[in-house]
Design a protein around this motif. Structure first.
Motif, PDB file in Angstrom:
ATOM      1  N   GLY A  87      10.161   5.249  46.258  1.00 21.31           N
ATOM      2  CA  GLY A  87       9.680   4.982  44.904  1.00 21.31           C
ATOM      3  C   GLY A  87       8.842   6.069  44.272  1.00 21.31           C
ATOM      4  N   LEU A  88       8.786   7.238  44.877  1.00 20.83           N
ATOM      5  CA  LEU A  88       8.037   8.335  44.257  1.00 20.83           C
ATOM      6  C   LEU A  88       8.875   8.953  43.151  1.00 20.83           C
ATOM      7  CD1 LEU A  88       6.500   9.998  47.431  1.00 20.83           C
ATOM      8  CD2 LEU A  88       5.387   8.478  45.795  1.00 20.83           C
ATOM      9  N   TRP A  89       8.253   9.213  42.015  1.00 17.40           N
ATOM     10  CA  TRP A  89       8.993   9.771  40.887  1.00 17.40           C
ATOM     11  C   TRP A  89       8.681  11.239  40.626  1.00 17.40           C
ATOM     12  CZ3 TRP A  89       5.583   5.621  39.842  1.00 17.40           C
ATOM     13  CH2 TRP A  89       4.379   5.954  39.206  1.00 17.40           C
ATOM     14  N   MET A  90       7.640  11.763  41.264  1.00 19.18           N
ATOM     15  CA  MET A  90       7.328  13.174  41.048  1.00 19.18           C
ATOM     16  C   MET A  90       6.694  13.752  42.307  1.00 19.18           C
ATOM     17  SD  MET A  90       6.165  15.660  38.196  1.00 19.18           S
ATOM     18  CE  MET A  90       6.593  14.578  36.948  1.00 19.18           C
ATOM     19  N   LEU A  91       7.178  14.933  42.667  1.00 13.33           N
ATOM     20  CA  LEU A  91       6.575  15.696  43.749  1.00 13.33           C
ATOM     21  C   LEU A  91       6.001  16.962  43.152  1.00 13.33           C
ATOM     22  CD1 LEU A  91       9.265  15.432  46.563  1.00 13.33           C
ATOM     23  CD2 LEU A  91       7.251  13.990  46.193  1.00 13.33           C
ATOM     24  N   GLN A  92       4.859  17.365  43.663  1.00  8.72           N
ATOM     25  CA  GLN A  92       4.286  18.628  43.225  1.00  8.72           C
ATOM     26  C   GLN A  92       3.992  19.481  44.449  1.00  8.72           C
ATOM     27  OE1 GLN A  92       0.684  17.465  41.080  1.00  8.72           O
ATOM     28  NE2 GLN A  92      -0.566  18.152  42.787  1.00  8.72           N
ATOM     29  N   ALA A  93       4.016  20.765  44.234  1.00  8.25           N
ATOM     30  CA  ALA A  93       3.695  21.724  45.283  1.00  8.25           C
ATOM     31  C   ALA A  93       2.759  22.759  44.692  1.00  8.25           C
ATOM     32  CB  ALA A  93       4.957  22.386  45.812  1.00  8.25           C
ATOM     33  N   VAL A  94       1.763  23.136  45.455  1.00 13.09           N
ATOM     34  CA  VAL A  94       0.814  24.157  45.035  1.00 13.09           C
ATOM     35  C   VAL A  94       0.808  25.233  46.113  1.00 13.09           C
ATOM     36  CG1 VAL A  94      -1.583  24.666  44.441  1.00 13.09           C
ATOM     37  CG2 VAL A  94      -0.587  22.452  43.812  1.00 13.09           C
ATOM     38  N   ARG A 100      10.256  22.987  39.320  1.00 14.94           N
ATOM     39  CA  ARG A 100      10.079  23.954  38.240  1.00 14.94           C
ATOM     40  C   ARG A 100       8.636  24.423  38.232  1.00 14.94           C
ATOM     41  NH1 ARG A 100       7.677  22.274  33.456  1.00 14.94           N
ATOM     42  NH2 ARG A 100       7.074  20.096  33.448  1.00 14.94           N
ATOM     43  N   LEU A 101       8.442  25.664  37.851  1.00 15.45           N
ATOM     44  CA  LEU A 101       7.105  26.224  37.762  1.00 15.45           C
ATOM     45  C   LEU A 101       6.389  25.602  36.573  1.00 15.45           C
ATOM     46  CD1 LEU A 101       5.100  28.320  38.888  1.00 15.45           C
ATOM     47  CD2 LEU A 101       6.079  29.940  37.258  1.00 15.45           C
ATOM     48  N   GLU A 115       6.678  21.427  40.192  1.00 18.39           N
ATOM     49  CA  GLU A 115       6.897  19.985  40.260  1.00 18.39           C
ATOM     50  C   GLU A 115       8.381  19.682  40.176  1.00 18.39           C
ATOM     51  OE1 GLU A 115       6.397  18.548  35.630  1.00 18.39           O
ATOM     52  OE2 GLU A 115       4.665  18.393  36.949  1.00 18.39           O
ATOM     53  N   ARG A 116       8.714  18.535  40.730  1.00 18.08           N
ATOM     54  CA  ARG A 116      10.105  18.058  40.699  1.00 18.08           C
ATOM     55  C   ARG A 116      10.090  16.584  40.353  1.00 18.08           C
ATOM     56  NH1 ARG A 116      14.002  15.328  43.223  1.00 18.08           N
ATOM     57  NH2 ARG A 116      16.065  16.270  43.352  1.00 18.08           N
ATOM     58  N   ARG A 117      10.770  16.237  39.272  1.00 18.26           N
ATOM     59  CA  ARG A 117      10.876  14.838  38.863  1.00 18.26           C
ATOM     60  C   ARG A 117      12.168  14.272  39.428  1.00 18.26           C
ATOM     61  NH1 ARG A 117       8.166  11.299  35.855  1.00 18.26           N
ATOM     62  NH2 ARG A 117       9.353   9.588  35.019  1.00 18.26           N
ATOM     63  N   SER A 118      12.085  13.091  39.994  1.00 21.74           N
ATOM     64  CA  SER A 118      13.255  12.434  40.544  1.00 21.74           C
ATOM     65  C   SER A 118      14.227  12.065  39.436  1.00 21.74           C
ATOM     66  CB  SER A 118      12.836  11.158  41.288  1.00 21.74           C
ATOM     67  OG  SER A 118      13.956  10.380  41.598  1.00 21.74           O
ATOM     68  N   SER A 119      15.505  12.242  39.691  1.00 22.57           N
ATOM     69  CA  SER A 119      16.520  11.857  38.712  1.00 22.57           C
ATOM     70  C   SER A 119      16.662  10.340  38.649  1.00 22.57           C
ATOM     71  CB  SER A 119      17.866  12.496  39.067  1.00 22.57           C
ATOM     72  OG  SER A 119      18.284  12.071  40.354  1.00 22.57           O
ATOM     73  N   HIS A 120      16.109   9.629  39.604  1.00 17.16           N
ATOM     74  CA  HIS A 120      16.164   8.153  39.611  1.00 17.16           C
ATOM     75  C   HIS A 120      15.165   7.522  38.646  1.00 17.16           C
ATOM     76  CE1 HIS A 120      18.801   8.315  43.051  1.00 17.16           C
ATOM     77  NE2 HIS A 120      17.919   9.005  43.729  1.00 17.16           N
TER      78      HIS A 120
END
Length: 157
Positions: free
Chosen positions: A103-110, A128-129, A150-155
């Motif tokens: 159920g996660l809709w966004m992942l971020q990386a730093v 995406r940056l 960050e990456r937004r889930s397509s779901h």
């Protein structure tokens, strides 16, 4: 990842920290502190044919506020001797897939902008940056920048 994996996971983590390209941290936390700071699932390890851990990936919440319950930050570390062999891509791909089923809709990386391999890895899997934070913290007395992806889930559009 199981608690019994911690000694190998911790070594890979510390080796990554020691590169000065993976984290502002200088030492790994205890298992208990690490465990409390990360989501219980997904927590992944990549193992070779003999069962030795080659890398790991996990997620931590970005906030305790309920409105951000679907957003998590990626941690991914690969044995420094095995860099460039595709282990990170397999781990991150699986982490993304499992994060969406929870159920996660966004992942971020730093990461540090100088860690070009990490930036490329994340971008290759749909991150995406978002931007650059200048002189956000010091490492060994030197101000460092970080970049956020960050990456937004397509779901969850």
């Amino acid at each position: 990842m199981q608690p019994s994996d911690w000694p190998e996971v911790e070594k890979i983590y510390q080796d990554g920290i020691d590169t000065d390209q993976a984290s502002f941290e200088t030492q790994t936390p205890s298992w208990e502190a690490w465990d409390q700071g990360h989501l219980t699932t997904p927590r992944l390890v990549a193992k070779d044919g003999e069962g030795s851990i080659q890398g790991w990936a996990a997620l931590s919440p970005v906030s305790k506020r309920p409105v951000y319950s679907g957003v998590a930050e990626v941690s991914i570390y690969i044995d420094v001797k095995l860099a460039g062999q595709g282990i990170g891509k397999k781990l991150l791909s699986e982490l993304i897939q499992q994060s969406e089923t929870t159920g996660l809709w966004m992942l971020q990386a730093v990461t540090f902008p100088e860690n070009e391999a990490s930036v490329r890895l994340h971008e290759s899997l749909g991150f995406r940056l978002v931007g650059r934070r200048e002189k956000i913290a010091q490492q060994h007395g030197v101000w460092r920048d970080t970049v956020m992806l960050e990456r937004r889930s397509s779901h969850f559009q």
